[in-house]
Design a protein around this motif. Structure first.
Motif: not given
Length: 314
Positions: A87-116
């Motif tokens: 019920r906490d909007e700050a928690f839901l915002n943190a969940v969303w930012l955690t997913l964005v941070f993980t997808v951008l920096s890990s799944l896309i950034g580190q993985n793609t750049l490391g393979l390249a």
């Protein structure tokens, strides 16, 4: 002349077959098992004491209203902490930012750049491989706090990035204020790409040269060889790298704390920072521990997905 009947030969005695041993009739088996387990018993005790013990204690705390200050004794509150989180909007915002941070920096950034980088270093000369690998690995071995200060100096209003943009007559801005989640994502890519590069370099070295040479003779271009030959053959390495990178990225704290402290206005506050704020700044240990368990659940869901992908045959 009377035929002589040969005396009957004695029948061979039946071979005695010993009955199978009854259960529990071999006392030496239990003793040998105990002796085999004896060398690892100290490690098991340490794991139970310092790993399983704190986890169990955290699970218990998550169902209480334990606070750091201003409380005589805690009480059991059931699932109130978890209900409060959703019920906490700050928690839901943190969940969303955690997913964005993980997808951008890990799944896309580190993985793609490391393979390249790993693919390019396969074709580069030895001096280039040594120089590139040294630079990338140096960013990886830097302490998280030191890397955070370096990237803060790079992205701040008077930092290196804006100085380069001004020299190129391009518009500059306060990146840590306008796009903080992108800034910390780039910082995590800069620091953690070395791990992916090393994993993929080892995987690419295991591909038989005959396979790539055969695809080259058949007229496959570089992209077609990468998509139809290289990636399927290193699929398990990709899954393992994604799982390890994702779990590490979900727990990143020091890098973001040094650069933005989750600000401004929570625009870069991921779950580890939200958990720290609730537990140690607001003194809500029970609520903060419940958030930590939810973060553990998110990491477990990612792990299950990756393990299922690894189990699938090519």
């Amino acid at each position: 002349m009377t035929a002589t009947t040969p005396p009957p030969q004695a029948e061979p005695e039946a071979r005695k077959v010993s009955p199978p041993p009854a259960p529990g009739a071999r006392p030496g088996t239990a003793r040998r098992s105990l002796l085999r387990a004896l060398p690892v018993s100290p490690a098991v005790v340490l794991l139970l004491l310092f790993l399983a013990g704190p986890i169990v204690y955290c699970v218990i705390i998550a169902f209480t209203d334990l606070q750091l200050t201003g409380q005589a004794e805690e009480s059991f509150v059931g699932f109130d902490n978890f209900t409060r989180a959703f019920r906490d909007e700050a928690f839901l915002n943190a969940v969303w930012l955690t997913l964005v941070f993980t997808v951008l920096s890990s799944l896309i950034g580190q993985n793609t750049l490391g393979l390249a980088l790993a693919s390019l270093m396969q074709r580069a000369s030895k001096p280039v491989r040594t120089l590139t690998g040294g630079i990338v690995v140096t960013a990886w071995v830097l302490p998280e706090v030191v890397a955070g200060f370096l990237l803060y100096a790079f992205f701040r209003r008077e930092g290196t990035l804006n100085a380069v943009l001004d020299w190129l007559h391009l518009p500059s801005q306060n990146w840590l204020f306008t796009l903080p989640i992108l800034a910390v994502s780039f910082a995590n890519v800069w620091r953690g790409t070395a791990f992916s590069m090393l994993v993929y370099s080892a995987a690419l070295n295991e591909i038989p040269k005959e396979v790539t040479e055969a695809a080259e003779v058949d007229g496959a271009s570089g992209w077609r060889r990468m998509w139809h030959v290289t990636l399927p053959m290193i699929r398990r390495s990709i899954g393992t790298n994604l799982m390890l990178n994702t779990l590490q990225t979900l727990s990143v704290f020091g890098l973001i704390w040094v650069m933005t402290r989750g600000g401004p206005s929570g625009k870069s506050q991921t779950l580890p920072l939200f958990m720290y704020e609730q537990a140690f700044q607001n003194s809500l240990i029970g609520y903060g521990t419940a958030v930590a368990l939810l973060l553990l659940l998110i990491g477990s869901l990612f792990s299950v997905v990756y393990l299922r992908l690894l189990r699938t045959e090519v």
